[in-house]
Design a protein around this motif. Structure first.
Motif, mmCIF file in Angstrom:
data_model
loop_
_atom_site.group_PDB
_atom_site.id
_atom_site.type_symbol
_atom_site.label_atom_id
_atom_site.label_comp_id
_atom_site.label_asym_id
_atom_site.label_seq_id
_atom_site.Cartn_x
_atom_site.Cartn_y
_atom_site.Cartn_z
ATOM 1 N N VAL A 1 46.804 47.253 45.212
ATOM 2 C CA VAL A 1 46.000 48.180 46.356
ATOM 3 C C VAL A 1 45.985 47.953 47.931
ATOM 4 C CG1 VAL A 1 44.344 50.634 46.717
ATOM 5 C CG2 VAL A 1 45.163 49.829 44.879
ATOM 6 N N GLU A 2 45.126 46.787 47.914
ATOM 7 C CA GLU A 2 44.586 46.419 49.590
ATOM 8 C C GLU A 2 45.118 44.546 49.495
ATOM 9 O OE1 GLU A 2 41.526 47.073 50.065
ATOM 10 O OE2 GLU A 2 41.622 49.448 51.081
ATOM 11 N N SER A 3 45.378 43.537 50.323
ATOM 12 C CA SER A 3 45.780 42.413 50.468
ATOM 13 C C SER A 3 44.252 41.388 49.948
ATOM 14 C CB SER A 3 46.145 42.487 51.662
ATOM 15 O OG SER A 3 44.682 42.736 52.582
ATOM 16 N N LEU A 4 43.315 42.169 50.327
ATOM 17 C CA LEU A 4 42.319 41.486 49.463
ATOM 18 C C LEU A 4 41.509 42.124 48.271
ATOM 19 C CD1 LEU A 4 40.670 40.415 53.049
ATOM 20 C CD2 LEU A 4 42.002 38.924 51.162
ATOM 21 N N VAL A 5 41.007 41.436 47.667
ATOM 22 C CA VAL A 5 40.464 42.410 46.388
ATOM 23 C C VAL A 5 38.736 41.719 46.178
ATOM 24 C CG1 VAL A 5 41.838 41.018 44.834
ATOM 25 C CG2 VAL A 5 41.024 43.544 43.691
ATOM 26 N N GLN A 6 38.148 42.726 45.684
ATOM 27 C CA GLN A 6 36.510 41.651 45.536
ATOM 28 C C GLN A 6 36.376 41.584 44.520
ATOM 29 O OE1 GLN A 6 32.939 43.113 47.979
ATOM 30 N NE2 GLN A 6 32.059 42.448 46.576
#
Length: 286
Positions: free
Chosen positions: A202-207
């Motif tokens: 979904v987004e470039s950074l995932v936590q």
């Protein structure tokens, strides 16, 4: 034996044994290698003609991974397969990964790499634009179980009859429960129950959230997609895992309960436990 990238549609069961890699230097009991029996069952459900859940077990690395491609996004089965393959490749391609000082950090890095791979694949394939997936992974190193997840796929641990949820869903439903806005039971059938606040692709950074528990003789581990937990409550899950049956029968039973409750989504369950004969010795309980 490794599980397939995309699990079979029928409620069939695959099983095997996992031997954990040795941990990095530390207390002797934490470095003991554990043998786990495991089994996995997956079904497309009653309302879908294909299965967007993917899973894999790397027995030689002590790694179990499950991903649930999101039905509201295109090519969810592609995203879940990329995620599972990416995490497995990160571990299997690095001979020193099992001896890492921080296996949870390694899992987070693996998940971040898998997220990047999903985004890259979507950029190359317009028909896959917007695809996404959840993911939950369990990595047994020494006698410790390290777990990490993104989204609504869960990890549970049954210990001495008590069912412990190792993960907390990244969902609108869970956020509202945590905030005290609604009760957990009142949201089981809510329209927003499947709305995720985190996912891969979904987004470039995932936590990813991660944690570690010490394995004990008699423990039972479950990784599952929300096709199980949306329809089967924790009390029923606990009853199955606390029963006398082996991993294969329990994995099959859990999937069957979801199908009997409607089976509106793909459902996958991976059940594992320390092999009884060796666990007592390896974990120092002989």
């Amino acid at each position: 034996m490794g599980g397939p990238r995309v699990a079979a549609m029928a409620n069939t069961v695959l099983s095997g044994s996992v031997r954990s890699p040795a941990a990095s230097p530390g207390p002797r009991d934490s470095r003991a290698r554990v043998v786990l029996d495991w089994a996995a069952s997956s079904d497309a459900g009653t309302c879908r003609n294909h299965n967007e859940d993917s899973w894999r077990v790397l027995e030689e690395h002590g790694l179990m991974v499950l991903a649930d491609g999101m039905g509201g996004y295109s090519a969810g089965e592609v995203a879940s397969a990329i995620a599972v393959d990416g995490v497995c490749a990160h571990v299997s391609d690095d001979p020193g990964a099992g001896a890492a000082a921080d296996p949870c950090a390694e899992l987070r890095r693996a998940i971040s790499a898998a997220n990047a791979a999903i985004l890259a694949a979507a950029a190359r394939r317009p028909e896959c634009l917007g695809m996404g997936t959840t993911l939950v992974a369990a990595w047994v190193v020494g006698r410790r179980l390290h777990h990490a997840h993104v989204g609504g796929s869960r990890a549970y641990l049954l210990r001495e009859g008590a069912l412990l949820r190792l993960t907390s869903d990244h969902s609108m439903r869970q956020a509202m429960v945590d905030a005290g806005v609604v009760g957990a039971d009142s949201t089981r059938r809510a329209a927003f129950r499947g709305v995720l606040t985190r996912a891969l692709g979904v987004e470039s950074l995932v936590q990813a959230d991660a944690g570690t528990v010490e394995l004990e003789p008699g423990d039972r581990l479950l990784l599952c997609s929300d096709g199980l937990t949306d329809l089967v409550d924790d009390a029923r899950i606990r009853a199955v895992l606390a029963g006398p049956d082996g991993c294969a029968a329990q994995a099959r039973q859990l999937v069957a309960h979801a199908l009997e409750a409607g089976g509106h989504d793909n459902v996958t369950a991976i059940v594992a436990r320390p092999a009884d004969a060796e666990a007592s010795l390896l974990l120092g309980r002989a």
